[in-house]
Motif scaffolding. Structure first.
Motif, PDB file in Angstrom:
ATOM      1  N   LEU A   1      47.590  35.646  33.973  1.00 22.41           N
ATOM      2  CA  LEU A   1      48.274  34.520  34.620  1.00 22.41           C
ATOM      3  C   LEU A   1      47.250  33.745  35.444  1.00 22.41           C
ATOM      4  CD1 LEU A   1      50.858  32.939  35.472  1.00 22.41           C
ATOM      5  CD2 LEU A   1      51.086  34.566  37.362  1.00 22.41           C
ATOM      6  N   PHE A   2      46.989  32.504  35.029  1.00 24.07           N
ATOM      7  CA  PHE A   2      46.128  31.627  35.818  1.00 24.07           C
ATOM      8  C   PHE A   2      46.975  31.026  36.932  1.00 24.07           C
ATOM      9  CE2 PHE A   2      43.808  32.020  31.932  1.00 24.07           C
ATOM     10  CZ  PHE A   2      42.472  31.915  32.300  1.00 24.07           C
ATOM     11  N   MET A   3      46.405  30.991  38.136  1.00 30.68           N
ATOM     12  CA  MET A   3      47.142  30.442  39.268  1.00 30.68           C
ATOM     13  C   MET A   3      46.293  29.393  39.975  1.00 30.68           C
ATOM     14  SD  MET A   3      48.840  32.530  42.432  1.00 30.68           S
ATOM     15  CE  MET A   3      50.147  33.206  41.430  1.00 30.68           C
ATOM     16  N   GLY A   4      46.595  28.135  39.681  1.00 29.47           N
ATOM     17  CA  GLY A   4      45.847  27.027  40.284  1.00 29.47           C
ATOM     18  C   GLY A   4      46.332  26.775  41.703  1.00 29.47           C
ATOM     19  N   ILE A   5      45.373  26.568  42.596  1.00 28.48           N
ATOM     20  CA  ILE A   5      45.725  26.271  43.987  1.00 28.48           C
ATOM     21  C   ILE A   5      45.683  24.752  44.179  1.00 28.48           C
ATOM     22  CG2 ILE A   5      45.212  26.774  46.415  1.00 28.48           C
ATOM     23  CD1 ILE A   5      45.758  29.318  44.679  1.00 28.48           C
ATOM     24  N   LEU A   6      46.848  24.190  44.452  1.00 25.05           N
ATOM     25  CA  LEU A   6      46.954  22.739  44.640  1.00 25.05           C
ATOM     26  C   LEU A   6      46.512  22.344  46.047  1.00 25.05           C
ATOM     27  CD1 LEU A   6      50.414  22.193  42.907  1.00 25.05           C
ATOM     28  CD2 LEU A   6      48.136  21.591  42.014  1.00 25.05           C
ATOM     29  N   ASN A   7      46.074  21.121  46.274  1.00 26.58           N
ATOM     30  CA  ASN A   7      45.982  20.085  45.270  1.00 26.58           C
ATOM     31  C   ASN A   7      44.664  20.121  44.493  1.00 26.58           C
ATOM     32  OD1 ASN A   7      48.440  18.883  46.062  1.00 26.58           O
ATOM     33  ND2 ASN A   7      47.426  17.767  47.715  1.00 26.58           N
TER      34      ASN A   7
ATOM     35  N   ILE B   1      54.749  38.531  38.956  1.00 30.27           N
ATOM     36  CA  ILE B   1      53.314  38.770  39.061  1.00 30.27           C
ATOM     37  C   ILE B   1      52.974  40.251  38.981  1.00 30.27           C
ATOM     38  CG2 ILE B   1      51.476  38.735  40.811  1.00 30.27           C
ATOM     39  CD1 ILE B   1      52.602  35.932  41.494  1.00 30.27           C
ATOM     40  N   LYS B   2      53.998  41.064  39.251  1.00 28.76           N
ATOM     41  CA  LYS B   2      53.791  42.507  39.290  1.00 28.76           C
ATOM     42  C   LYS B   2      53.142  43.022  37.995  1.00 28.76           C
ATOM     43  CE  LYS B   2      56.138  46.625  40.829  1.00 28.76           C
ATOM     44  NZ  LYS B   2      57.333  47.176  41.464  1.00 28.76           N
ATOM     45  N   GLY B   3      52.027  43.735  38.149  1.00 25.96           N
ATOM     46  CA  GLY B   3      51.353  44.339  37.002  1.00 25.96           C
ATOM     47  C   GLY B   3      50.474  43.401  36.200  1.00 25.96           C
ATOM     48  N   LYS B   4      50.428  42.125  36.573  1.00 28.89           N
ATOM     49  CA  LYS B   4      49.638  41.154  35.792  1.00 28.89           C
ATOM     50  C   LYS B   4      48.209  41.000  36.313  1.00 28.89           C
ATOM     51  CE  LYS B   4      52.843  38.381  33.411  1.00 28.89           C
ATOM     52  NZ  LYS B   4      53.810  37.310  33.539  1.00 28.89           N
ATOM     53  N   THR B   5      47.342  40.509  35.436  1.00 25.27           N
ATOM     54  CA  THR B   5      46.012  40.091  35.866  1.00 25.27           C
ATOM     55  C   THR B   5      46.120  38.632  36.270  1.00 25.27           C
ATOM     56  OG1 THR B   5      44.927  41.633  34.385  1.00 25.27           O
ATOM     57  CG2 THR B   5      43.620  39.758  35.124  1.00 25.27           C
ATOM     58  N   VAL B   6      45.887  38.359  37.559  1.00 27.04           N
ATOM     59  CA  VAL B   6      45.994  36.992  38.052  1.00 27.04           C
ATOM     60  C   VAL B   6      44.592  36.435  38.286  1.00 27.04           C
ATOM     61  CG1 VAL B   6      46.834  35.528  39.942  1.00 27.04           C
ATOM     62  CG2 VAL B   6      48.219  37.468  39.176  1.00 27.04           C
ATOM     63  N   ILE B   7      44.338  35.246  37.741  1.00 20.61           N
ATOM     64  CA  ILE B   7      43.072  34.561  38.035  1.00 20.61           C
ATOM     65  C   ILE B   7      43.378  33.362  38.925  1.00 20.61           C
ATOM     66  CG2 ILE B   7      41.037  33.396  37.146  1.00 20.61           C
ATOM     67  CD1 ILE B   7      41.259  34.845  34.603  1.00 20.61           C
TER      68      ILE B   7
ATOM     69  N   TYR C   1      52.641  40.742  46.084  1.00 13.86           N
ATOM     70  CA  TYR C   1      53.406  40.638  44.830  1.00 13.86           C
ATOM     71  C   TYR C   1      52.979  41.686  43.801  1.00 13.86           C
ATOM     72  CZ  TYR C   1      54.989  36.136  46.657  1.00 13.86           C
ATOM     73  OH  TYR C   1      55.534  35.147  47.424  1.00 13.86           O
ATOM     74  N   GLU C   2      52.068  42.548  44.213  1.00 10.22           N
ATOM     75  CA  GLU C   2      51.612  43.690  43.403  1.00 10.22           C
ATOM     76  C   GLU C   2      51.061  43.350  42.009  1.00 10.22           C
ATOM     77  OE1 GLU C   2      54.279  47.140  43.582  1.00 10.22           O
ATOM     78  OE2 GLU C   2      55.348  46.096  45.178  1.00 10.22           O
ATOM     79  N   PRO C   3      50.129  42.388  41.914  1.00 15.49           N
ATOM     80  CA  PRO C   3      49.475  42.184  40.623  1.00 15.49           C
ATOM     81  C   PRO C   3      48.588  43.388  40.316  1.00 15.49           C
ATOM     82  CG  PRO C   3      48.355  40.927  42.322  1.00 15.49           C
ATOM     83  CD  PRO C   3      49.557  41.548  42.972  1.00 15.49           C
ATOM     84  N   GLU C   4      48.268  43.568  39.014  1.00 13.95           N
ATOM     85  CA  GLU C   4      47.380  44.688  38.680  1.00 13.95           C
ATOM     86  C   GLU C   4      45.971  44.389  39.189  1.00 13.95           C
ATOM     87  OE1 GLU C   4      46.993  45.846  34.432  1.00 13.95           O
ATOM     88  OE2 GLU C   4      44.910  46.207  34.984  1.00 13.95           O
ATOM     89  N   LYS C   5      45.596  43.111  39.041  1.00 13.73           N
ATOM     90  CA  LYS C   5      44.238  42.740  39.390  1.00 13.73           C
ATOM     91  C   LYS C   5      44.211  41.273  39.801  1.00 13.73           C
ATOM     92  CE  LYS C   5      39.728  43.615  37.466  1.00 13.73           C
ATOM     93  NZ  LYS C   5      38.974  44.004  36.288  1.00 13.73           N
ATOM     94  N   ILE C   6      43.375  40.951  40.785  1.00 13.57           N
ATOM     95  CA  ILE C   6      43.198  39.547  41.167  1.00 13.57           C
ATOM     96  C   ILE C   6      41.742  39.178  40.937  1.00 13.57           C
ATOM     97  CG2 ILE C   6      43.291  37.861  43.051  1.00 13.57           C
ATOM     98  CD1 ILE C   6      45.363  39.671  44.441  1.00 13.57           C
TER      99      ILE C   6
END
Ligand code: IMP
Ligand code: MG
Length: 178
Positions: A41-47, A93-99, A121-126
């Motif tokens: 899951l890509f997570m862009g930080i706005l703006n 987000i739980k268990g996901k790889t978040v970038i 939110y307990e992602p697997e990895k950030i």
């Protein structure tokens, strides 16, 4: 354009469109190689990250999703002043790889704050992908996994980054003249 004027300040060209494109592709390639087979899951930080996020995402070939969040100042109910809260998270987000996709990491305070909240939110990895990185200004120990271009500790605009809200539309990056 070699020079631009934004509001009261003058800037000169420091990173060309070509250099930007090369750096974006390199980041994408590294992510594609490192994260093959992962559900990302890509997570862009706005703006600021909107332009980098868009260009980067076009070159991503692994299975992935994208979402955008914002770091918003809000007045806490306690009298402790302004708190910067991460808003807009509705994905699971739980268990996901978040970038995390950032336009720039300067001191790293913003990034540190985002990561602390995201961990709830307990992602697997950030992982962190920032287009620009100012190593001389950086004060944190958090590993920057992917950085497009390292730059000196100068103020810049363009490619999503702003001076007082303006300049985000410039497709090259310009440095404040001293
Ligand atoms: P940090 O918390 O010090 O790492 O700063 C991060 C935020 O400051 C970025 O997300 C940008 O919004 C802003 N910022 C830092 N350096 C610059 C710059 O050179 N030009 C425009 N904005 C900047
Ligand atoms: Mg930003």
């Amino acid at each position: 354009m070699q020079e631009v004027k934004i509001l009261d300040k003058e800037f000169s060209l420091s990173i060309s469109e070509e250099e930007i494109n090369t750096a974006v592709r390199a980041v994408a390639e590294n992510i594609n190689n490192d994260l093959k087979g992962k559900d990302v899951l890509f997570m862009g930080i706005l703006n600021g990250s909107f332009m980098f996020a868009s260009d980067l995402f076009k070159h991503i070939t692994i299975d992935c999703q994208i979402t955008f969040v914002k770091v918003a100042s809000y007045q806490g109910t306690m009298s402790s002043g302004n708190v910067k809260r991460l808003i807009g998270i509705n994905e699971d987000i739980k268990g996901k790889t978040v970038i995390i996709i950032e336009d720039i990491v300067d001191t790293g305070h913003t990034l540190d704050n985002i990561i602390r909240q995201l961990k709830g939110y307990e992602p697997e990895k950030i992982l962190i992908a920032t287009f620009l990185f100012k190593p001389d200004a950086y004060t944190k120990d958090i590993k920057i996994d992917y950085a497009g271009i390292e730059i000196p500790n100068d103020f810049i605009v363009g490619y999503g980054l702003d001076y007082d809200g303006y300049g985000r539309n410039l497709k090259q990056i310009y440095t404040l003249k001293s």
